[in-house]
Design a protein around this motif. Structure first.
Motif, PDB file in Angstrom:
ATOM      1  N   ILE A   1      12.946  21.448 -15.827  1.00  0.00           N
ATOM      2  CA  ILE A   1      12.557  22.421 -16.855  1.00  0.00           C
ATOM      3  C   ILE A   1      11.316  21.937 -17.593  1.00  0.00           C
ATOM      4  O   ILE A   1      10.395  22.722 -17.887  1.00  0.00           O
ATOM      5  CB  ILE A   1      13.721  22.663 -17.843  1.00  0.00           C
ATOM      6  N   GLN A   2      11.244  20.652 -17.895  1.00  0.00           N
ATOM      7  CA  GLN A   2      10.057  20.098 -18.560  1.00  0.00           C
ATOM      8  C   GLN A   2       8.815  20.293 -17.702  1.00  0.00           C
ATOM      9  O   GLN A   2       7.745  20.654 -18.217  1.00  0.00           O
ATOM     10  CB  GLN A   2      10.274  18.602 -18.844  1.00  0.00           C
ATOM     11  N   SER A   3       8.935  20.072 -16.414  1.00  0.00           N
ATOM     12  CA  SER A   3       7.810  20.251 -15.497  1.00  0.00           C
ATOM     13  C   SER A   3       7.383  21.714 -15.460  1.00  0.00           C
ATOM     14  O   SER A   3       6.181  22.024 -15.470  1.00  0.00           O
ATOM     15  CB  SER A   3       8.202  19.781 -14.096  1.00  0.00           C
ATOM     16  N   TYR A   4       8.363  22.615 -15.435  1.00  0.00           N
ATOM     17  CA  TYR A   4       8.084  24.061 -15.422  1.00  0.00           C
ATOM     18  C   TYR A   4       7.342  24.489 -16.692  1.00  0.00           C
ATOM     19  O   TYR A   4       6.333  25.210 -16.633  1.00  0.00           O
ATOM     20  CB  TYR A   4       9.398  24.824 -15.285  1.00  0.00           C
ATOM     21  N   MET A   5       7.803  24.021 -17.848  1.00  0.00           N
ATOM     22  CA  MET A   5       7.170  24.395 -19.115  1.00  0.00           C
ATOM     23  C   MET A   5       5.784  23.775 -19.265  1.00  0.00           C
ATOM     24  O   MET A   5       4.868  24.380 -19.818  1.00  0.00           O
ATOM     25  CB  MET A   5       8.062  23.986 -20.285  1.00  0.00           C
ATOM     26  N   ALA A   6       5.608  22.544 -18.766  1.00  0.00           N
ATOM     27  CA  ALA A   6       4.298  21.881 -18.851  1.00  0.00           C
ATOM     28  C   ALA A   6       3.252  22.618 -18.039  1.00  0.00           C
ATOM     29  O   ALA A   6       2.047  22.509 -18.308  1.00  0.00           O
ATOM     30  CB  ALA A   6       4.422  20.437 -18.360  1.00  0.00           C
ATOM     31  N   ASP A   7       3.712  23.409 -17.067  1.00  0.00           N
ATOM     32  CA  ASP A   7       2.796  24.173 -16.208  1.00  0.00           C
ATOM     33  C   ASP A   7       2.614  25.602 -16.719  1.00  0.00           C
ATOM     34  O   ASP A   7       2.244  26.487 -15.956  1.00  0.00           O
ATOM     35  CB  ASP A   7       3.349  24.181 -14.781  1.00  0.00           C
ATOM     36  N   GLY A   8       2.885  25.819 -18.012  1.00  0.00           N
ATOM     37  CA  GLY A   8       2.693  27.150 -18.598  1.00  0.00           C
ATOM     38  C   GLY A   8       3.873  28.080 -18.421  1.00  0.00           C
ATOM     39  O   GLY A   8       3.706  29.310 -18.431  1.00  0.00           O
ATOM     40  N   GLY A   9       5.081  27.520 -18.284  1.00  0.00           N
ATOM     41  CA  GLY A   9       6.269  28.342 -18.076  1.00  0.00           C
ATOM     42  C   GLY A   9       6.718  29.078 -19.327  1.00  0.00           C
ATOM     43  O   GLY A   9       6.246  28.823 -20.443  1.00  0.00           O
ATOM     44  N   LYS A  10       7.629  30.018 -19.119  1.00  0.00           N
ATOM     45  CA  LYS A  10       8.189  30.800 -20.224  1.00  0.00           C
ATOM     46  C   LYS A  10       9.712  30.686 -20.202  1.00  0.00           C
ATOM     47  O   LYS A  10      10.347  30.772 -19.141  1.00  0.00           O
ATOM     48  CB  LYS A  10       7.811  32.283 -20.116  1.00  0.00           C
ATOM     49  N   MET A  11      10.301  30.511 -21.389  1.00  0.00           N
ATOM     50  CA  MET A  11      11.755  30.402 -21.508  1.00  0.00           C
ATOM     51  C   MET A  11      12.283  31.286 -22.625  1.00  0.00           C
ATOM     52  O   MET A  11      11.595  31.510 -23.621  1.00  0.00           O
ATOM     53  CB  MET A  11      12.170  28.950 -21.804  1.00  0.00           C
ATOM     54  N   TYR A  12      13.515  31.775 -22.426  1.00  0.00           N
ATOM     55  CA  TYR A  12      14.236  32.489 -23.482  1.00  0.00           C
ATOM     56  C   TYR A  12      15.611  31.847 -23.554  1.00  0.00           C
ATOM     57  O   TYR A  12      16.373  31.897 -22.592  1.00  0.00           O
ATOM     58  CB  TYR A  12      14.356  33.980 -23.168  1.00  0.00           C
ATOM     59  N   VAL A  13      15.914  31.213 -24.700  1.00  0.00           N
ATOM     60  CA  VAL A  13      17.168  30.470 -24.852  1.00  0.00           C
ATOM     61  C   VAL A  13      18.039  31.134 -25.910  1.00  0.00           C
ATOM     62  O   VAL A  13      17.597  31.362 -27.042  1.00  0.00           O
ATOM     63  CB  VAL A  13      16.897  29.005 -25.251  1.00  0.00           C
ATOM     64  N   PHE A  14      19.284  31.457 -25.524  1.00  0.00           N
ATOM     65  CA  PHE A  14      20.288  31.945 -26.467  1.00  0.00           C
ATOM     66  C   PHE A  14      21.271  30.803 -26.700  1.00  0.00           C
ATOM     67  O   PHE A  14      21.897  30.320 -25.752  1.00  0.00           O
ATOM     68  CB  PHE A  14      21.036  33.156 -25.897  1.00  0.00           C
ATOM     69  N   LEU A  15      21.414  30.373 -27.941  1.00  0.00           N
ATOM     70  CA  LEU A  15      22.276  29.235 -28.255  1.00  0.00           C
ATOM     71  C   LEU A  15      23.725  29.661 -28.436  1.00  0.00           C
ATOM     72  O   LEU A  15      24.011  30.708 -29.029  1.00  0.00           O
ATOM     73  CB  LEU A  15      21.785  28.543 -29.529  1.00  0.00           C
ATOM     74  N   ASN A  16      24.616  28.829 -27.936  1.00  0.00           N
ATOM     75  CA  ASN A  16      26.050  29.048 -28.085  1.00  0.00           C
ATOM     76  C   ASN A  16      26.485  28.415 -29.404  1.00  0.00           C
ATOM     77  O   ASN A  16      26.438  27.194 -29.566  1.00  0.00           O
ATOM     78  CB  ASN A  16      26.793  28.420 -26.906  1.00  0.00           C
ATOM     79  N   ALA A  17      26.934  29.246 -30.354  1.00  0.00           N
ATOM     80  CA  ALA A  17      27.286  28.745 -31.691  1.00  0.00           C
ATOM     81  C   ALA A  17      28.481  27.799 -31.659  1.00  0.00           C
ATOM     82  O   ALA A  17      28.658  26.991 -32.571  1.00  0.00           O
ATOM     83  CB  ALA A  17      27.571  29.915 -32.631  1.00  0.00           C
ATOM     84  N   GLY A  18      29.282  27.868 -30.608  1.00  0.00           N
ATOM     85  CA  GLY A  18      30.459  27.009 -30.538  1.00  0.00           C
ATOM     86  C   GLY A  18      30.219  25.701 -29.812  1.00  0.00           C
ATOM     87  O   GLY A  18      31.145  24.900 -29.657  1.00  0.00           O
ATOM     88  N   ALA A  19      28.981  25.451 -29.372  1.00  0.00           N
ATOM     89  CA  ALA A  19      28.680  24.223 -28.622  1.00  0.00           C
ATOM     90  C   ALA A  19      27.740  23.346 -29.441  1.00  0.00           C
ATOM     91  O   ALA A  19      26.587  23.708 -29.670  1.00  0.00           O
ATOM     92  CB  ALA A  19      28.046  24.580 -27.275  1.00  0.00           C
ATOM     93  N   ASP A  20      28.236  22.174 -29.871  1.00  0.00           N
ATOM     94  CA  ASP A  20      27.452  21.287 -30.744  1.00  0.00           C
ATOM     95  C   ASP A  20      26.961  20.020 -30.053  1.00  0.00           C
ATOM     96  O   ASP A  20      26.151  19.302 -30.600  1.00  0.00           O
ATOM     97  CB  ASP A  20      28.274  20.885 -31.970  1.00  0.00           C
ATOM     98  N   ASN A  21      27.444  19.737 -28.868  1.00  0.00           N
ATOM     99  CA  ASN A  21      27.129  18.451 -28.235  1.00  0.00           C
ATOM    100  C   ASN A  21      26.272  18.606 -26.980  1.00  0.00           C
ATOM    101  O   ASN A  21      26.529  17.954 -25.971  1.00  0.00           O
ATOM    102  CB  ASN A  21      28.428  17.708 -27.902  1.00  0.00           C
ATOM    103  N   LEU A  22      25.285  19.469 -27.048  1.00  0.00           N
ATOM    104  CA  LEU A  22      24.379  19.664 -25.916  1.00  0.00           C
ATOM    105  C   LEU A  22      23.121  18.827 -26.171  1.00  0.00           C
ATOM    106  O   LEU A  22      22.060  19.328 -26.528  1.00  0.00           O
ATOM    107  CB  LEU A  22      24.033  21.146 -25.753  1.00  0.00           C
ATOM    108  N   GLU A  23      23.257  17.513 -25.976  1.00  0.00           N
ATOM    109  CA  GLU A  23      22.203  16.575 -26.383  1.00  0.00           C
ATOM    110  C   GLU A  23      20.899  16.780 -25.616  1.00  0.00           C
ATOM    111  O   GLU A  23      19.812  16.721 -26.193  1.00  0.00           O
ATOM    112  CB  GLU A  23      22.700  15.138 -26.207  1.00  0.00           C
ATOM    113  N   ARG A  24      20.992  17.002 -24.303  1.00  0.00           N
ATOM    114  CA  ARG A  24      19.761  17.133 -23.521  1.00  0.00           C
ATOM    115  C   ARG A  24      19.058  18.454 -23.819  1.00  0.00           C
ATOM    116  O   ARG A  24      17.824  18.493 -23.918  1.00  0.00           O
ATOM    117  CB  ARG A  24      20.074  17.006 -22.027  1.00  0.00           C
ATOM    118  N   LEU A  25      19.815  19.519 -23.960  1.00  0.00           N
ATOM    119  CA  LEU A  25      19.202  20.797 -24.311  1.00  0.00           C
ATOM    120  C   LEU A  25      18.566  20.714 -25.694  1.00  0.00           C
ATOM    121  O   LEU A  25      17.443  21.203 -25.907  1.00  0.00           O
ATOM    122  CB  LEU A  25      20.249  21.920 -24.277  1.00  0.00           C
TER     123      LEU A  25
END
Length: 465
Positions: free
Chosen positions: A235-259
């Protein structure tokens, strides 16, 4: 002396006759040019700026087949069709009477027997889209479902979306990440994306070497489990190349360290817990059911100006990470925000709704845009259930519009920013057909005749003096 008065009378009569003829000529010319003024409060018969921009920039011939005899088309729809045709010389409306062309729709529609009159088929080259007239108007139900009422006119949004679709040479692909207990997009949401000329595909990034090259937007929709190290790098490589993302966060998930660490790279700090709104005017039913404030931006301008509401239940708070003057290429823009009295309830199992010692002070972003000079774009929304039909319907589909506007912005198709349906719930003046005819006769025939008679009378009276 007689000749003098006769000349004056003739001049007066001639002047009145010329004025009448001019008035008739102007009326005929205006009618022929199809000039009209939309006096409805919600501009039912006017096109939005987005539609006019799209039609102005059309560079391909588009034919709209209307399934009906032209004289029998519902008058309101016909007025809107005329507006479209007038806005672009690339657009042509062709009326197909089903009695004269009984098999015309067979090449475009599976169930030809259920094609309603006034339905349209929009075609450009080999691409086409069928729109049923049954979908032109949306209806709302009474609280006891005893009656329905026409609530909004959807014709413009449907027709413009169809024109967009048939004129696009390629269909951008939205890839939704899988493998982390993500939520599923509903059929109606996927349909909305497809109407705006997007294809939706699942993506298992663990089985791919990289994000696919045809990925227009990578969507993470309410992941309950964290991404892996390998996925993070891709994902980092994709974004570094001008990528686009849409992220919806899960309110019940608190331990997503890498995300969370990924989003921190774009100056976004995801807060623990669920946001509670302290301002009673900014929520409904419960302080966790937020009505966030829409901030003015390229993404939200149409909804900001329309003064609509967005409903966001169970929200993850977002805060911008300050750079302390360090050089940074990412620009953070707030799209939806809470009030200053909002706070994040860290202990979500607490029986107390009031703010406690460990709770986090607001305000927060509910949705944030991050953009980069190189073309990379990212939208993060702290609510993963805002697209659920039971939620979206409470604000008349404004949540879906918000997401679609964001998607169109990410793909740099700002002219496609979603077009709002026209509200039909306000009272309108209904003029019976007989009254319309009488008004026409009065203005075109009787009043001019009265003026002529008056002019002749004045002329005769002057001759007698």
């Amino acid at each position: 002396m007689k000749n003098k008065y006769t000349k004056k009378g003739l001049l007066s009569t001639t002047a009145v006759a010329v004025v009448i003829l001019l008035a008739i000529a102007v009326n005929v010319w205006i009618t022929g040019k199809n000039y009209s003024v939309d006096v409805t409060s919600n501009k039912i018969y006017s096109l939005s700026e987005q539609t006019e921009s799209i039609l102005k920039n059309l560079d391909k011939k588009v034919t709209v087949y209307v399934i009906n005899n032209e004289s029998d088309v519902t008058e309101a729809y016909k007025k809107i069709f005329k507006k479209y045709e007038k806005a672009s010389d690339k657009l042509n409306f062709s009326y197909k009477d089903p009695e004269l062309y009984p098999n015309f729709t067979a090449d475009y529609v599976d169930d030809t027997e259920n094609v309603a009159n006034d339905s349209v088929i929009v075609k450009c080259g080999k691409k086409y889209r069928y729109i049923s007239s049954n979908d032109y108007v949306s209806y709302s139900y009474s609280s006891d479902y005893s009656y329905t009422q026409a609530s909004s006119l959807e014709l413009e949004s449907l027709l413009t979306e169809a024109i967009n679709y048939v004129t696009e040479e390629k269909t951008p692909v939205i890839y939704t990440l899988t493998g982390h207990a993500e939520k599923q997009l509903t059929t109606s949401v996927t349909s909305s994306f497809e109407k705006d000329n997007y294809a939706v595909k699942d993506l298992n990034l663990l089985s791919e070497d990289a994000v696919p090259e045809d990925c227009e937007i990578l969507m993470i929709y309410g992941a309950a489990k964290d991404i892996t190290k390998e996925e993070l790098k891709k994902i980092q490589s994709y974004m570094a190349d001008g990528g686009k993302m849409y992220v919806f966060l899960n309110a019940g998930a608190d331990n997503l360290e890498r995300l969370s660490s990924l989003l921190k790279e774009y100056r976004l700090d995801i807060q623990s817990g669920i946001v509670v709104e302290g301002d009673s005017s900014r929520y409904i039913q419960s302080p966790a059911y937020l009505l966030p404030e829409i901030q003015i931006s390229d993404v939200t301008e149409s909804q900001y100006n329309a003064n609509v509401y967005i409903l966001a239940p169970s929200v993850k708070g977002i805060k911008e990470i300050e750079t302390d003057g360090e050089e940074d290429t990412w620009t953070v823009t707030s799209l939806l925000t809470t009030s200053d009295s909002a706070y994040s309830k860290v202990d979500t199992s607490s029986s107390v709704i009031e703010k406690e010692k460990n709770d986090i002070d607001g305000p927060f972003d509910v949705a944030t845009l991050v953009s980069d000079e190189s073309g990379g774009r990212l939208i993060v929304t702290g609510c993963d259930n805002m697209l659920e039909e039971s939620i979206d319907s409470n604000v008349g589909g404004a949540n879906t519009d918000f997401v679609l506007n964001g998607i169109n912005y990410l793909t740099q198709q700002e002219s496609k920013i979603s077009i709002r349906a026209k509200d039909l719930t306000e009272e309108t003046a209904i003029v019976p057909a007989f009254s319309q005819k009488m008004t026409l006769i009065m203005t075109v025939v009787i009043l001019p005749l009265l003026l002529l008679i008056l002019g002749i009378g004045v002329s005769v009276s002057r001759r007698k003096l």
